[in-house]
Design a protein around this motif. Sequence first.
Motif, PDB file in Angstrom:
ATOM      1  N   PRO A 115       0.802  -1.220   0.000  1.00  0.00           N
ATOM      2  CA  PRO A 115       0.000   0.000   0.000  1.00  0.00           C
ATOM      3  C   PRO A 115       0.844   1.284   0.000  1.00  0.00           C
ATOM      4  CG  PRO A 115      -0.397  -1.294   1.991  1.00  0.00           C
ATOM      5  CD  PRO A 115       0.553  -2.061   1.146  1.00  0.00           C
ATOM      6  N   ASP A 116       1.995   1.274   0.626  1.00  0.00           N
ATOM      7  CA  ASP A 116       2.830   2.468   0.687  1.00  0.00           C
ATOM      8  C   ASP A 116       4.009   2.378  -0.290  1.00  0.00           C
ATOM      9  OD1 ASP A 116       4.056   0.391   2.019  1.00  0.00           O
ATOM     10  OD2 ASP A 116       4.916   1.647   3.591  1.00  0.00           O
ATOM     11  N   PHE A 117       3.755   1.744  -1.434  1.00  0.00           N
ATOM     12  CA  PHE A 117       4.797   1.478  -2.422  1.00  0.00           C
ATOM     13  C   PHE A 117       5.389   2.769  -2.980  1.00  0.00           C
ATOM     14  CE2 PHE A 117       5.933   0.883  -6.929  1.00  0.00           C
ATOM     15  CZ  PHE A 117       6.983   0.010  -6.762  1.00  0.00           C
ATOM     16  N   ASN A 118       6.727   2.845  -2.991  1.00  0.00           N
ATOM     17  CA  ASN A 118       7.457   3.972  -3.565  1.00  0.00           C
ATOM     18  C   ASN A 118       8.741   3.410  -4.174  1.00  0.00           C
ATOM     19  OD1 ASN A 118       9.242   6.136  -4.024  1.00  0.00           O
ATOM     20  ND2 ASN A 118       8.372   7.332  -2.356  1.00  0.00           N
ATOM     21  N   MET A 119       8.768   3.307  -5.483  1.00  0.00           N
ATOM     22  CA  MET A 119       9.906   2.673  -6.170  1.00  0.00           C
ATOM     23  C   MET A 119      11.208   3.421  -5.906  1.00  0.00           C
ATOM     24  SD  MET A 119      11.326   0.316  -7.834  1.00  0.00           S
ATOM     25  CE  MET A 119       9.983  -0.699  -8.338  1.00  0.00           C
ATOM     26  N   GLN A 120      11.176   4.741  -5.943  1.00  0.00           N
ATOM     27  CA  GLN A 120      12.406   5.494  -5.733  1.00  0.00           C
ATOM     28  C   GLN A 120      12.971   5.227  -4.343  1.00  0.00           C
ATOM     29  OE1 GLN A 120      12.285   9.551  -6.999  1.00  0.00           O
ATOM     30  NE2 GLN A 120      14.178  10.079  -5.976  1.00  0.00           N
ATOM     31  N   ALA A 121      12.105   5.208  -3.337  1.00  0.00           N
ATOM     32  CA  ALA A 121      12.561   4.943  -1.969  1.00  0.00           C
ATOM     33  C   ALA A 121      13.117   3.520  -1.859  1.00  0.00           C
ATOM     34  CB  ALA A 121      11.418   5.146  -0.983  1.00  0.00           C
ATOM     35  N   LYS A 122      12.478   2.586  -2.547  1.00  0.00           N
ATOM     36  CA  LYS A 122      12.919   1.184  -2.523  1.00  0.00           C
ATOM     37  C   LYS A 122      14.325   1.061  -3.130  1.00  0.00           C
ATOM     38  CE  LYS A 122      10.186  -2.891  -3.369  1.00  0.00           C
ATOM     39  NZ  LYS A 122      10.080  -3.213  -2.034  1.00  0.00           N
ATOM     40  N   VAL A 123      14.523   1.688  -4.277  1.00  0.00           N
ATOM     41  CA  VAL A 123      15.815   1.617  -4.968  1.00  0.00           C
ATOM     42  C   VAL A 123      16.905   2.316  -4.153  1.00  0.00           C
ATOM     43  CG1 VAL A 123      17.083   2.402  -7.011  1.00  0.00           C
ATOM     44  CG2 VAL A 123      14.821   1.391  -7.273  1.00  0.00           C
ATOM     45  N   ILE A 124      16.617   3.511  -3.675  1.00  0.00           N
ATOM     46  CA  ILE A 124      17.609   4.253  -2.888  1.00  0.00           C
ATOM     47  C   ILE A 124      17.915   3.500  -1.596  1.00  0.00           C
ATOM     48  CG2 ILE A 124      18.088   6.421  -1.672  1.00  0.00           C
ATOM     49  CD1 ILE A 124      18.205   6.527  -4.800  1.00  0.00           C
ATOM     50  N   GLY A 125      16.903   2.845  -1.014  1.00  0.00           N
ATOM     51  CA  GLY A 125      17.127   2.030   0.181  1.00  0.00           C
ATOM     52  C   GLY A 125      18.115   0.901  -0.075  1.00  0.00           C
ATOM     53  N   ILE A 126      17.991   0.247  -1.231  1.00  0.00           N
ATOM     54  CA  ILE A 126      18.924  -0.830  -1.593  1.00  0.00           C
ATOM     55  C   ILE A 126      20.329  -0.266  -1.768  1.00  0.00           C
ATOM     56  CG2 ILE A 126      19.550  -2.473  -3.418  1.00  0.00           C
ATOM     57  CD1 ILE A 126      16.501  -2.852  -3.855  1.00  0.00           C
ATOM     58  N   LEU A 127      20.427   0.864  -2.479  1.00  0.00           N
ATOM     59  CA  LEU A 127      21.744   1.486  -2.696  1.00  0.00           C
ATOM     60  C   LEU A 127      22.381   1.898  -1.375  1.00  0.00           C
ATOM     61  CD1 LEU A 127      20.988   3.690  -5.850  1.00  0.00           C
ATOM     62  CD2 LEU A 127      22.300   1.558  -5.769  1.00  0.00           C
ATOM     63  N   GLU A 128      21.578   2.459  -0.469  1.00  0.00           N
ATOM     64  CA  GLU A 128      22.111   2.877   0.834  1.00  0.00           C
ATOM     65  C   GLU A 128      22.551   1.679   1.659  1.00  0.00           C
ATOM     66  OE1 GLU A 128      18.946   5.218   2.490  1.00  0.00           O
ATOM     67  OE2 GLU A 128      19.597   7.042   1.441  1.00  0.00           O
ATOM     68  N   LYS A 129      21.752   0.605   1.633  1.00  0.00           N
ATOM     69  CA  LYS A 129      22.104  -0.588   2.405  1.00  0.00           C
ATOM     70  C   LYS A 129      23.426  -1.189   1.919  1.00  0.00           C
ATOM     71  CE  LYS A 129      20.180  -4.772   4.298  1.00  0.00           C
ATOM     72  NZ  LYS A 129      19.017  -5.609   4.458  1.00  0.00           N
ATOM     73  N   LEU A 130      23.654  -1.118   0.625  1.00  0.00           N
ATOM     74  CA  LEU A 130      24.902  -1.628   0.054  1.00  0.00           C
ATOM     75  C   LEU A 130      26.030  -0.602   0.117  1.00  0.00           C
ATOM     76  CD1 LEU A 130      23.512  -3.328  -3.178  1.00  0.00           C
ATOM     77  CD2 LEU A 130      24.292  -4.477  -1.112  1.00  0.00           C
ATOM     78  N   GLU A 131      25.708   0.587   0.607  1.00  0.00           N
ATOM     79  CA  GLU A 131      26.653   1.710   0.646  1.00  0.00           C
ATOM     80  C   GLU A 131      27.182   2.036  -0.749  1.00  0.00           C
ATOM     81  OE1 GLU A 131      29.610   0.758   3.588  1.00  0.00           O
ATOM     82  OE2 GLU A 131      28.160   0.859   5.224  1.00  0.00           O
ATOM     83  N   MET A 132      26.260   2.055  -1.729  1.00  0.00           N
ATOM     84  CA  MET A 132      26.620   2.322  -3.117  1.00  0.00           C
ATOM     85  C   MET A 132      25.961   3.580  -3.667  1.00  0.00           C
ATOM     86  SD  MET A 132      26.621  -1.337  -5.020  1.00  0.00           S
ATOM     87  CE  MET A 132      27.944  -2.500  -4.791  1.00  0.00           C
ATOM     88  N   GLU A 133      25.174   4.275  -2.857  1.00  0.00           N
ATOM     89  CA  GLU A 133      24.451   5.445  -3.359  1.00  0.00           C
ATOM     90  C   GLU A 133      25.403   6.505  -3.904  1.00  0.00           C
ATOM     91  OE1 GLU A 133      20.991   8.578  -2.017  1.00  0.00           O
ATOM     92  OE2 GLU A 133      22.214   7.648  -0.467  1.00  0.00           O
TER      93      GLU A 133
END
Length: 167
Positions: A115-133
């Motif tokens: 319900p609270d889907f946000n693709m940009q937040a999802k992608v940036i979250g993955i990049l941040e978790k991998l420390e690749m942003e």
Amino acid sequence: MFQREFAQRLVAKPGDKLYCRLSINTQLLARVDMLMKVGKNNFKPPPKVESSVVRLEPKNPPPPVNFTEWDGLTRIAFLRKNKTLGAAFKINSVIEMLEKNYKLHLSLHNKPLEPDFNMQAKVIGILEKLEMENLRARSMDLDDFMKLLLAFNLKAYILINRNSINL
């Protein structure tokens, strides 16, 4: 034997000025070595460019990678190789393509959209978790790209499809 600049692109390493999609894609599938430079004076008539001899040794077996997704990822990352990955993945057309592919994946697997889907937040979250942003494609090696592709597939089921990229 190739034109020298093309040969240098084939063997370029992360951080080199000539490092590009050609470099990473070639090195994914083959071991590449520059063997020798061939001067233009070795030919009659001499060409206008210098040449180099390169050895391409295919990796056997090839790496277990979905090449369509790999190509999509490298296209996005090298769209502007000096941009950070965070900036490259915030481009509207990239977010729209990823969202479309994600929704298709969910529908094919009969899964509901959060319900609270946000693709940009999802992608940036993955990049941040991998420390690749804040990484730039020009400085990423093969392992970095593999790690990123795996994260997109395992953690978010984001399928990067080069056929749906209109950049």
